[in-house]
Motif scaffolding. Structure first.
Motif, PDB file in Angstrom:
ATOM      1  N   ASP A   1       1.540   0.092   9.521  1.00  7.40           N
ATOM      2  CA  ASP A   1       2.360  -0.788   8.479  1.00  7.40           C
ATOM      3  C   ASP A   1       2.654   0.176   7.467  1.00  7.40           C
ATOM      4  OD1 ASP A   1      -0.182  -3.291   9.369  1.00  7.40           O
ATOM      5  OD2 ASP A   1       1.837  -3.251   9.874  1.00  7.40           O
ATOM      6  N   TYR A   2       1.932   1.186   6.927  1.00  7.57           N
ATOM      7  CA  TYR A   2       2.296   1.769   5.694  1.00  7.57           C
ATOM      8  C   TYR A   2       2.211   3.265   6.128  1.00  7.57           C
ATOM      9  CZ  TYR A   2       1.151  -2.828   3.855  1.00  7.57           C
ATOM     10  OH  TYR A   2       1.172  -3.834   3.572  1.00  7.57           O
ATOM     11  N   TRP A   3       3.192   4.146   5.698  1.00  6.70           N
ATOM     12  CA  TRP A   3       3.251   5.498   5.921  1.00  6.70           C
ATOM     13  C   TRP A   3       3.288   6.424   4.526  1.00  6.70           C
ATOM     14  CZ3 TRP A   3       3.016   7.726  10.465  1.00  6.70           C
ATOM     15  CH2 TRP A   3       2.893   6.984  11.655  1.00  6.70           C
ATOM     16  N   GLY A   4       2.873   7.640   4.400  1.00  9.04           N
ATOM     17  CA  GLY A   4       2.950   8.614   3.505  1.00  9.04           C
ATOM     18  C   GLY A   4       4.399   9.216   3.734  1.00  9.04           C
ATOM     19  N   GLN A   5       4.581  10.302   2.980  1.00  9.95           N
ATOM     20  CA  GLN A   5       5.672  10.886   2.933  1.00  9.95           C
ATOM     21  C   GLN A   5       5.625  12.216   3.762  1.00  9.95           C
ATOM     22  OE1 GLN A   5       3.702  11.330   0.452  1.00  9.95           O
ATOM     23  NE2 GLN A   5       3.570  13.520   0.409  1.00  9.95           N
ATOM     24  N   GLY A   6       4.458  12.573   3.967  1.00  8.76           N
ATOM     25  CA  GLY A   6       4.097  13.833   5.031  1.00  8.76           C
ATOM     26  C   GLY A   6       3.738  14.982   3.985  1.00  8.76           C
ATOM     27  N   THR A   7       2.952  15.926   4.748  1.00 12.76           N
ATOM     28  CA  THR A   7       2.953  17.219   4.171  1.00 12.76           C
ATOM     29  C   THR A   7       2.826  18.301   5.234  1.00 12.76           C
ATOM     30  OG1 THR A   7       1.242  18.535   2.947  1.00 12.76           O
ATOM     31  CG2 THR A   7       0.420  17.109   4.359  1.00 12.76           C
TER      32      THR A   7
ATOM     33  N   TYR B   1       1.413  13.355   8.647  1.00 13.64           N
ATOM     34  CA  TYR B   1       1.356  11.925   7.922  1.00 13.64           C
ATOM     35  C   TYR B   1       0.177  11.384   8.219  1.00 13.64           C
ATOM     36  CZ  TYR B   1       6.618  12.983   8.541  1.00 13.64           C
ATOM     37  OH  TYR B   1       7.775  13.526   8.562  1.00 13.64           O
ATOM     38  N   CYS B   2      -0.137  10.496   7.275  1.00 14.96           N
ATOM     39  CA  CYS B   2      -1.018   9.582   7.282  1.00 14.96           C
ATOM     40  C   CYS B   2      -0.451   8.225   7.182  1.00 14.96           C
ATOM     41  CB  CYS B   2      -2.098   9.534   5.996  1.00 14.96           C
ATOM     42  SG  CYS B   2      -1.695   9.337   4.354  1.00 14.96           S
ATOM     43  N   ALA B   3      -1.178   7.192   7.828  1.00 11.16           N
ATOM     44  CA  ALA B   3      -0.643   5.695   7.974  1.00 11.16           C
ATOM     45  C   ALA B   3      -1.810   4.991   7.957  1.00 11.16           C
ATOM     46  CB  ALA B   3       0.220   5.680   9.305  1.00 11.16           C
TER      47      ALA B   3
ATOM     48  N   LEU C   1       0.609  -1.246  -0.065  1.00 10.97           N
ATOM     49  CA  LEU C   1       0.059  -0.099  -0.101  1.00 10.97           C
ATOM     50  C   LEU C   1       0.853   1.262  -0.023  1.00 10.97           C
ATOM     51  CD1 LEU C   1      -2.970   0.764   0.333  1.00 10.97           C
ATOM     52  CD2 LEU C   1      -2.584   1.110   2.679  1.00 10.97           C
ATOM     53  N   GLN C   2       0.639   2.247  -0.802  1.00 14.91           N
ATOM     54  CA  GLN C   2       1.334   3.351  -1.067  1.00 14.91           C
ATOM     55  C   GLN C   2       0.396   4.543  -0.670  1.00 14.91           C
ATOM     56  OE1 GLN C   2       3.189   3.464  -4.782  1.00 14.91           O
ATOM     57  NE2 GLN C   2       4.795   2.095  -4.225  1.00 14.91           N
ATOM     58  N   LEU C   3       0.775   5.468   0.271  1.00 15.65           N
ATOM     59  CA  LEU C   3       0.045   6.533   0.651  1.00 15.65           C
ATOM     60  C   LEU C   3       0.465   8.043   0.309  1.00 15.65           C
ATOM     61  CD1 LEU C   3      -0.761   5.200   4.519  1.00 15.65           C
ATOM     62  CD2 LEU C   3      -2.370   4.845   2.256  1.00 15.65           C
ATOM     63  N   VAL C   4      -0.236   8.970  -0.333  1.00 11.49           N
ATOM     64  CA  VAL C   4       0.103  10.085  -0.597  1.00 11.49           C
ATOM     65  C   VAL C   4      -0.565  11.339   0.083  1.00 11.49           C
ATOM     66  CG1 VAL C   4       0.789  11.769  -2.387  1.00 11.49           C
ATOM     67  CG2 VAL C   4       1.255   9.290  -2.668  1.00 11.49           C
ATOM     68  N   GLU C   5      -0.087  12.105   0.915  1.00 14.20           N
ATOM     69  CA  GLU C   5      -0.696  13.140   1.540  1.00 14.20           C
ATOM     70  C   GLU C   5      -0.567  14.487   0.583  1.00 14.20           C
ATOM     71  OE1 GLU C   5       1.755  10.829   4.826  1.00 14.20           O
ATOM     72  OE2 GLU C   5       1.921  11.734   2.640  1.00 14.20           O
ATOM     73  N   SER C   6      -1.652  15.381   0.819  1.00 12.23           N
ATOM     74  CA  SER C   6      -1.554  16.658   0.017  1.00 12.23           C
ATOM     75  C   SER C   6      -2.295  17.493   0.899  1.00 12.23           C
ATOM     76  CB  SER C   6      -2.149  16.391  -1.561  1.00 12.23           C
ATOM     77  OG  SER C   6      -3.476  16.012  -1.437  1.00 12.23           O
ATOM     78  N   GLY C   7      -2.311  18.681   0.532  1.00  9.10           N
ATOM     79  CA  GLY C   7      -3.147  20.006   1.329  1.00  9.10           C
ATOM     80  C   GLY C   7      -2.644  20.665   2.338  1.00  9.10           C
ATOM     81  N   GLY C   8      -1.449  20.368   2.432  1.00  5.76           N
ATOM     82  CA  GLY C   8      -0.764  21.351   3.654  1.00  5.76           C
ATOM     83  C   GLY C   8      -0.491  22.627   2.808  1.00  5.76           C
TER      84      GLY C   8
END
Length: 125
Positions: free
Chosen positions: A113-119, A95-97, A2-9
């Protein structure tokens, strides 16, 4: 995986609002609880909120209760963190996870278990 991508910061004035999004680039979010964490410079990663896979359970840290709202749209594989009445102390990388469920310790980063890269979210006048 699972790959997570954050946005909106971004940069917002105190009292303002932002909406963060967490989206998967592969697979769907249907089977996962999603948590949001934040980390300010020089501080440990802090749990903010967790939402169950079916949205039946949502948990908030005391520091954001009543100001932040976590929701999800499984059809869009997206989770939203609406942040209102922002304060300078909310400044951090967010970060979302993902994990199977929010569980008894929803803010323990070791259980995710899975983390995004952060915003980056910056609250400043």
């Amino acid at each position: 995986q699972l790959q997570l991508v954050e946005s909106g910061g971004g940069l917002v004035q105190p009292g303002g609002s932002l909406r963060l999004s967490c989206v998967t680039s592969r697979f769907t979010l249907d089977d996962y609880a999603i948590g949001w964490f934040r980390q300010a410079p020089g501080k440990e990663r802090e749990g903010v909120s967790c939402i169950s896979s079916s949205s039946t359970r949502t948990i908030y840290a005391n520091s954001v209760e009543g100001r932040f709202t976590l929701s999800r749209d499984n059809a869009k594989s997206t989770v939203y963190l609406q942040m209102n009445s922002l304060k300078p102390e909310d400044t951090a990388v967010y970060y979302c996870a993902a994990r199977w469920n929010c569980g008894l310790a929803p803010f323990d980063p070791e259980d995710y278990d899975y983390w995004g890269q952060g915003t980056q979210v910056t609250v400043s006048s």
